[in-house]
Design a protein around this motif. Structure first.
Motif, PDB file in Angstrom:
ATOM      1  N   ALA A  28     -21.076  -0.510  26.162  1.00 18.27           N
ATOM      2  CA  ALA A  28     -21.521  -0.798  24.627  1.00 18.27           C
ATOM      3  C   ALA A  28     -20.646  -0.066  23.664  1.00 18.27           C
ATOM      4  O   ALA A  28     -20.100  -0.552  22.882  1.00 18.27           O
ATOM      5  CB  ALA A  28     -23.000  -0.669  24.470  1.00 18.27           C
ATOM      6  N   SER A  29     -20.580   1.314  24.007  1.00 16.16           N
ATOM      7  CA  SER A  29     -19.942   2.156  23.123  1.00 16.16           C
ATOM      8  C   SER A  29     -18.405   1.734  22.769  1.00 16.16           C
ATOM      9  O   SER A  29     -17.786   1.922  21.798  1.00 16.16           O
ATOM     10  CB  SER A  29     -20.099   3.678  23.404  1.00 16.16           C
ATOM     11  OG  SER A  29     -21.530   3.903  23.278  1.00 16.16           O
ATOM     12  N   GLU A  30     -17.714   1.512  24.070  1.00 11.58           N
ATOM     13  CA  GLU A  30     -16.445   1.292  23.967  1.00 11.58           C
ATOM     14  C   GLU A  30     -15.934  -0.003  23.250  1.00 11.58           C
ATOM     15  O   GLU A  30     -14.792  -0.274  22.857  1.00 11.58           O
ATOM     16  CB  GLU A  30     -15.575   1.550  25.343  1.00 11.58           C
ATOM     17  CG  GLU A  30     -15.542   2.955  25.759  1.00 11.58           C
ATOM     18  CD  GLU A  30     -14.733   3.086  26.897  1.00 11.58           C
ATOM     19  OE1 GLU A  30     -14.311   2.249  27.632  1.00 11.58           O
ATOM     20  OE2 GLU A  30     -14.093   4.119  27.320  1.00 11.58           O
ATOM     21  N   ALA A  31     -16.849  -0.748  23.132  1.00  9.65           N
ATOM     22  CA  ALA A  31     -16.874  -2.009  22.383  1.00  9.65           C
ATOM     23  C   ALA A  31     -16.931  -1.978  20.727  1.00  9.65           C
ATOM     24  O   ALA A  31     -16.700  -2.776  20.093  1.00  9.65           O
ATOM     25  CB  ALA A  31     -17.826  -3.347  22.804  1.00  9.65           C
ATOM     26  N   GLU A  32     -17.435  -0.763  20.501  1.00  5.81           N
ATOM     27  CA  GLU A  32     -17.585  -0.598  19.169  1.00  5.81           C
ATOM     28  C   GLU A  32     -16.090  -0.174  18.277  1.00  5.81           C
ATOM     29  O   GLU A  32     -15.380   0.229  18.894  1.00  5.81           O
ATOM     30  CB  GLU A  32     -18.347   0.883  18.678  1.00  5.81           C
ATOM     31  CG  GLU A  32     -19.900   0.639  19.351  1.00  5.81           C
ATOM     32  CD  GLU A  32     -20.489   1.846  19.148  1.00  5.81           C
ATOM     33  OE1 GLU A  32     -20.567   2.764  17.812  1.00  5.81           O
ATOM     34  OE2 GLU A  32     -21.215   2.518  20.155  1.00  5.81           O
ATOM     35  N   ASP A  33     -16.129  -0.593  17.060  1.00  4.75           N
ATOM     36  CA  ASP A  33     -15.011  -0.205  16.168  1.00  4.75           C
ATOM     37  C   ASP A  33     -14.895   1.387  16.176  1.00  4.75           C
ATOM     38  O   ASP A  33     -15.848   1.926  15.836  1.00  4.75           O
ATOM     39  CB  ASP A  33     -15.056  -0.874  14.752  1.00  4.75           C
ATOM     40  CG  ASP A  33     -14.951  -2.404  14.676  1.00  4.75           C
ATOM     41  OD1 ASP A  33     -14.396  -3.062  15.879  1.00  4.75           O
ATOM     42  OD2 ASP A  33     -15.586  -3.209  13.982  1.00  4.75           O
ATOM     43  N   GLY A  34     -13.715   1.701  16.427  1.00  4.87           N
ATOM     44  CA  GLY A  34     -13.370   3.296  16.071  1.00  4.87           C
ATOM     45  C   GLY A  34     -13.433   3.879  17.376  1.00  4.87           C
ATOM     46  O   GLY A  34     -13.385   5.044  17.263  1.00  4.87           O
ATOM     47  N   ASP A  60     -16.706   7.728  10.221  1.00  7.54           N
ATOM     48  CA  ASP A  60     -17.380   6.673  10.085  1.00  7.54           C
ATOM     49  C   ASP A  60     -17.873   5.909  11.280  1.00  7.54           C
ATOM     50  O   ASP A  60     -18.899   5.552  11.298  1.00  7.54           O
ATOM     51  CB  ASP A  60     -16.783   5.776   8.784  1.00  7.54           C
ATOM     52  CG  ASP A  60     -16.861   6.127   7.419  1.00  7.54           C
ATOM     53  OD1 ASP A  60     -17.408   7.048   7.184  1.00  7.54           O
ATOM     54  OD2 ASP A  60     -15.926   5.831   6.756  1.00  7.54           O
ATOM     55  N   ALA A  61     -16.964   5.811  12.069  1.00  8.72           N
ATOM     56  CA  ALA A  61     -16.989   5.358  13.384  1.00  8.72           C
ATOM     57  C   ALA A  61     -18.211   5.791  14.110  1.00  8.72           C
ATOM     58  O   ALA A  61     -19.052   5.317  14.771  1.00  8.72           O
ATOM     59  CB  ALA A  61     -15.830   5.065  14.154  1.00  8.72           C
ATOM     60  N   LEU A  62     -18.032   7.437  14.086  1.00  6.48           N
ATOM     61  CA  LEU A  62     -19.152   8.062  14.862  1.00  6.48           C
ATOM     62  C   LEU A  62     -20.747   7.659  14.250  1.00  6.48           C
ATOM     63  O   LEU A  62     -21.701   7.501  14.990  1.00  6.48           O
ATOM     64  CB  LEU A  62     -18.508   9.456  14.913  1.00  6.48           C
ATOM     65  CG  LEU A  62     -19.745  10.479  15.643  1.00  6.48           C
ATOM     66  CD1 LEU A  62     -20.004  10.007  17.000  1.00  6.48           C
ATOM     67  CD2 LEU A  62     -19.176  11.891  15.567  1.00  6.48           C
ATOM     68  N   LYS A  63     -20.595   7.712  12.895  1.00  9.66           N
ATOM     69  CA  LYS A  63     -21.854   7.749  12.300  1.00  9.66           C
ATOM     70  C   LYS A  63     -22.429   6.328  12.704  1.00  9.66           C
ATOM     71  O   LYS A  63     -23.811   6.154  12.749  1.00  9.66           O
ATOM     72  CB  LYS A  63     -21.803   7.548  10.731  1.00  9.66           C
ATOM     73  CG  LYS A  63     -21.501   9.391  10.189  1.00  9.66           C
ATOM     74  CD  LYS A  63     -21.522   9.306   8.769  1.00  9.66           C
ATOM     75  CE  LYS A  63     -21.318  10.785   8.278  1.00  9.66           C
ATOM     76  NZ  LYS A  63     -21.203  10.723   6.979  1.00  9.66           N
ATOM     77  N   ALA A  64     -21.640   5.289  12.530  1.00 10.41           N
ATOM     78  CA  ALA A  64     -21.926   3.921  12.778  1.00 10.41           C
ATOM     79  C   ALA A  64     -22.800   4.004  14.426  1.00 10.41           C
ATOM     80  O   ALA A  64     -23.775   3.141  14.558  1.00 10.41           O
ATOM     81  CB  ALA A  64     -20.829   2.976  12.561  1.00 10.41           C
ATOM     82  N   HIS A  65     -22.019   4.669  15.198  1.00  8.72           N
ATOM     83  CA  HIS A  65     -22.297   4.770  16.576  1.00  8.72           C
ATOM     84  C   HIS A  65     -23.837   5.045  16.880  1.00  8.72           C
ATOM     85  O   HIS A  65     -24.582   4.610  17.635  1.00  8.72           O
ATOM     86  CB  HIS A  65     -21.426   5.666  17.423  1.00  8.72           C
ATOM     87  CG  HIS A  65     -21.862   5.960  18.876  1.00  8.72           C
ATOM     88  ND1 HIS A  65     -22.019   5.088  19.606  1.00  8.72           N
ATOM     89  CD2 HIS A  65     -22.200   7.092  19.425  1.00  8.72           C
ATOM     90  CE1 HIS A  65     -22.400   5.697  20.710  1.00  8.72           C
ATOM     91  NE2 HIS A  65     -22.580   6.928  20.692  1.00  8.72           N
TER      92      HIS A  65
END
Length: 99
Positions: A28-34, A60-65
């Motif tokens: 799921a995480s690797e499907a995230e942008d960033g 920003d990518a880490l915060k969204a995660h």
């Protein structure tokens, strides 16, 4: 680039649960942008010791995660799986050199 690296000890009777949760979280995480890389690894000598290694493009990518439903699900599952608190560090990388 941000790198998150850490270790965690899993309860011996919860190893299979940890593997299942880790696989789901990684996918799921690797499907995230960033997200560049998100994996768990197991120690060769201590089967209860797992390593976490994440690479993110930016803050920003880490915060969204941290706001994703799969992160909430994973954190809830870890409450019954962890033998001790995780030891995690964050590295801000300004330069990457391939060897």
């Amino acid at each position: 680039m941000l790198i998150i690296s850490g270790t965690v000890h899993i309860k011996a009777d919860k190893i299979e649960d940890a593997i299942a949760a880790g696989l789901e979280m990684s996918r799921a995480s690797e499907a995230e942008d960033g997200c560049i890389h998100y994996r768990f690894y197991r120690d060769l000598e201590d089967e209860t010791l797992f390593f976490l290694y994440e690479m993110w493009e930016n803050e920003d990518a880490l915060k969204a995660h941290f706001q994703t439903p799969h992160m909430a699900t994973f954190n809830k599952a870890m409450g019954d799986i962890l033998a001790s608190p995780p030891q995690v560090k964050r590295y801000d990388v300004s330069n990457v050199i391939e060897l």
